[in-house]
Structures are given as C-alpha cells and as structure tokens.
Design an enzyme around this catalytic site. Structure first.
Site, PDB file in Angstrom:
ATOM      1  N   LYS A  53       0.985  -1.244   0.127  1.00  0.00           N
ATOM      2  CA  LYS A  53      -0.056  -0.154  -0.174  1.00  0.00           C
ATOM      3  C   LYS A  53       0.893   1.352   0.006  1.00  0.00           C
ATOM      4  O   LYS A  53       0.604   2.189  -0.645  1.00  0.00           O
ATOM      5  CB  LYS A  53      -1.005  -0.004   1.308  1.00  0.00           C
ATOM      6  CG  LYS A  53      -1.968  -1.051   1.123  1.00  0.00           C
ATOM      7  CD  LYS A  53      -2.693  -1.137   2.239  1.00  0.00           C
ATOM      8  CE  LYS A  53      -3.791  -2.517   2.202  1.00  0.00           C
ATOM      9  NZ  LYS A  53      -4.513  -2.780   3.428  1.00  0.00           N
ATOM     10  N   GLN A  97      -4.912  -2.103   9.762  1.00  0.00           N
ATOM     11  CA  GLN A  97      -4.480  -3.267   8.892  1.00  0.00           C
ATOM     12  C   GLN A  97      -5.099  -4.428   9.957  1.00  0.00           C
ATOM     13  O   GLN A  97      -4.699  -4.596  11.055  1.00  0.00           O
ATOM     14  CB  GLN A  97      -2.995  -3.391   8.884  1.00  0.00           C
ATOM     15  CG  GLN A  97      -2.745  -4.646   8.074  1.00  0.00           C
ATOM     16  CD  GLN A  97      -3.256  -4.729   6.484  1.00  0.00           C
ATOM     17  OE1 GLN A  97      -3.256  -3.720   5.776  1.00  0.00           O
ATOM     18  NE2 GLN A  97      -4.033  -5.993   6.100  1.00  0.00           N
ATOM     19  N   ASP A 120     -11.159   2.383   3.983  1.00  0.00           N
ATOM     20  CA  ASP A 120     -11.556   1.125   3.708  1.00  0.00           C
ATOM     21  C   ASP A 120     -12.838   0.922   3.541  1.00  0.00           C
ATOM     22  O   ASP A 120     -13.316  -0.322   3.155  1.00  0.00           O
ATOM     23  CB  ASP A 120     -10.834   0.238   5.116  1.00  0.00           C
ATOM     24  CG  ASP A 120      -9.453  -0.515   4.839  1.00  0.00           C
ATOM     25  OD1 ASP A 120      -9.234  -0.448   3.551  1.00  0.00           O
ATOM     26  OD2 ASP A 120      -8.952  -0.835   5.699  1.00  0.00           O
TER      27      ASP A 120
END
Ligand code: NAD
Length: 294
Positions: A53, A97, A120
């Site tokens: 990322k 994460q 997200d």
C-alpha cells in the site's frame, strides 16, 4: 475462447490516471493526498500488505505514513492513536490493518475511525450509506471488482449473479452493489455461504460468479455454465516444491478446468488483488477532495 481479465494491467492504467489527477490537483494548489496506516504487531502477511500500500501511494504521488505499534498495545492506547489521526488535518485517509491481536475488539477500532477518513469503507456509517445508495467509501475489493466489470464492458443488468462468501468486506457488499439500481448493478443476486445446500445447482445457473470463500480451487468446471463470467477473489497460500519461495498462491477457482467454459475470467494472482489496492487509492483521493462528505 475466454478473455482473461487482467487486473494487473487495469490497475496500472488506473494508477496512471490517479497520478495524473494528483499532479494536476497539486499544480492547482490542492494538498497532496495522505494515507495513514496503523500496523499492530509483526504478522508477515500484514507487513506485506502495508508495504505494498505504501509503495502504491508513492507511485501515484500520495504521501503515506505507517504507524507501527507493538502487539501488546492496549485497546485504549490504540483507540487514542486512531483519535489522533482522526484529528490530524494533514491526513485524509486511515486504515487499520486487520487482523488485530485477539485482546483488541476489531469492531470497536473500526467504529472509532471517523467515517470521513474510513477509506477502507468498513465503518457502519459507510456500509449503511452504501446500502441505501448514498455517496460512501465502498470496501476496496468489491469496488475493484465493479471497476473490472466496467472496464471490460461486462453487462450486469438483468444478469443472474452468484456471490459465494458473505464476509462484511467482500461477499456482502458485493451482493448489494450488484443488485443496486444503477450502471453495473441491476443484477439478480444470490448470496451463497457455508450453509447453502446444492451450491453446484445454484452456481450452474449463474451468468456471473464471484468466488470469495477462501478455499483453494473450490469452484470446478461442473459448477459453471458455458459462457459464464468468473471472478476469483480467493487467495490461499499453499506449500509448493515448484517455487523458489516454497509457497504458491491459489484462488478459489480451479482455473485450468473452469477457464475454457468462461467468457471472461480473472487469474490469481494478477486479477482482483491489484484492483483492491487501486480502490483504496481512489478512496483516499476522494477523501482528500472531500467528495464523499462535503
Ligand atoms: P471470510 O474468510 O471472512 O469468509 C469466508 C466466507 O465463505 C464465509 O462467509 C463462509 O460462509 C463462506 N464459505 C466458506 N466455506 C464455504 C463453502 N464450502 N461453500 C460456500 N461458502 C463457504 O471471507 P473474506 O474475508 O471475504 O475472504 C475470502 C477470500 O478472499 C480469502 O481467500 C481471502 O484471502 C480473499 N481476499 C482477497 C482479497 C483480494 O484483494 N484479492 C481481498 C479480501 C479477501
């Protein structure tokens, strides 16, 4: 003959589009988009995802920050870190994460992220907005799949779609997006899961199958009708004596067997995976432009 849906090439093209837009925006005086990632502990797969990322951010000209925290951090301390990013005007998007260590309540952390920075798309506010068709940050994997369908001009309207897997991040949002009344929706969707009997009969009727269950090579040729579109989301790491690393990645689809029956199919790797990261970049760009929450 089937057409391979090339997620790697598509994602590279989209990255170039994003990079171009960022260059233009910055030239016009806008700030550089900035994505922050919180990484708790030292899980190998999580480290890899976060590194990729970060790399993608730099490829498109974004700033990125990784907050590395030890896996014995308390839930209260992690909530404080999230709050600090929420209140930092220099940061547009925040991802935490997953998975988190067992002593931390993941849902509590997700809900602590400001919906305006939840790139997200996991926060219930974004999920709810997506469900009723309001502008929202949409979970990156289903958004990436929709983008692939769009770019390959695959018609969804009036089609019968079967989604296998009902996770909050892939299967459930995917089923909702495909059934929505808009371009690249309007499909009749069946959501299958571990309690679905006669799965083969259900998938055998489908024009489009999205396999997102996480079982290597689960979807076989006898479960797919001629001319179907097959999207493989699964990623299973399997031991292999044929690769240098000793591992290989397998999707949820037995590719060699299923592909000859398909009109379109995604490979693993190089299909859905690269599109997931690109959707995250796109969400971060939308966040920095304040396009979802004006
Ligand atoms: P998950 O692992 O949380 O859940 C799996 C789902 O599959 C469950 O809803 C379960 O009911 C269903 N299922 C399990 N066995 C089944 C069976 N025999 N028949 C029918 N349904 C069954 O799901 P997830 O987090 O969406 O992950 C699914 C897979 O997708 C994993 O391999 C994961 O690594 C992969 N994934 C890939 C990407 C990507 O970017 N390519 C992103 C997210 C997840």
């Amino acid at each position: 003959m089937y057409e391979l849906i090339d997620g790697k090439a598509t994602s590279a093209a989209i990255k170039e589009e994003i990079a171009e837009e960022v260059k233009q925006l910055v030239k016009e005086g806008a700030k550089t988009p900035h994505l922050a990632a919180i990484l708790v502990g030292h899980d190998g797969a999580s480290e890899t995802y976060v590194a990729s990322k970060e790399k993608s951010c730099s490829q498109v000209g974004f700033n990125s920050t990784v907050l590395r925290l030890e896996d014995d951090i308390t839930e209260a301390d992690l909530l404080e870190k999230v709050e600090a990013v929420n209140n930092d005007p220099g940061i547009d998007g925040l991802i935490v994460q997953l998975p988190l260590p067992a002593h931390i309540n993941e849902q509590k952390i997700i809900e602590a992220i400001k919906p305006e920075k939840d790139v997200d798309g996991f926060h219930p506010v974004n999920v709810g907005r997506m469900v009723i068709g309001l502008p929202a940050f949409v979970s990156a994997t289903p958004a990436g799949i929709l983008e692939l369908l769009k770019r390959y001009n695959i018609e969804t309207s009036g089609k019968s779609c079967v989604v296998i897997g009902r996770s909050n991040i892939v299967g459930k949002p995917m089923s909702i997006l495909l059934s929505q009344k808009n371009d690249f929706g309007n499909a009749t969707v069946t959501l299958c899961h571990s309690r679905t009997p006669n799965l083969k009969e259900v998938t055998g009727q489908a024009d489009i199958i999205i396999a997102a269950l996480g079982r290597a090579e689960f979807l076989r040729a006898d479960m797919v009708k001629e001319g179907a579109v097959v999207i493989d989301v699964g990623i299973s790491r399997i031991r292999s004596d044929k690769t240098k690393s000793g591992w290989k990645l397998l999707g949820d689809v037995k590719f060699d067997e299923v592909a000859p029956k398909c009109s379109f199919i995604t490979p693993v790797p190089g299909g859905v995976g690269p599109m997931t990261i690109v959707s995250l970049l796109r969400n971060t760009l939308l966040a920095s432009k304040r396009e979802i929450y004006k």
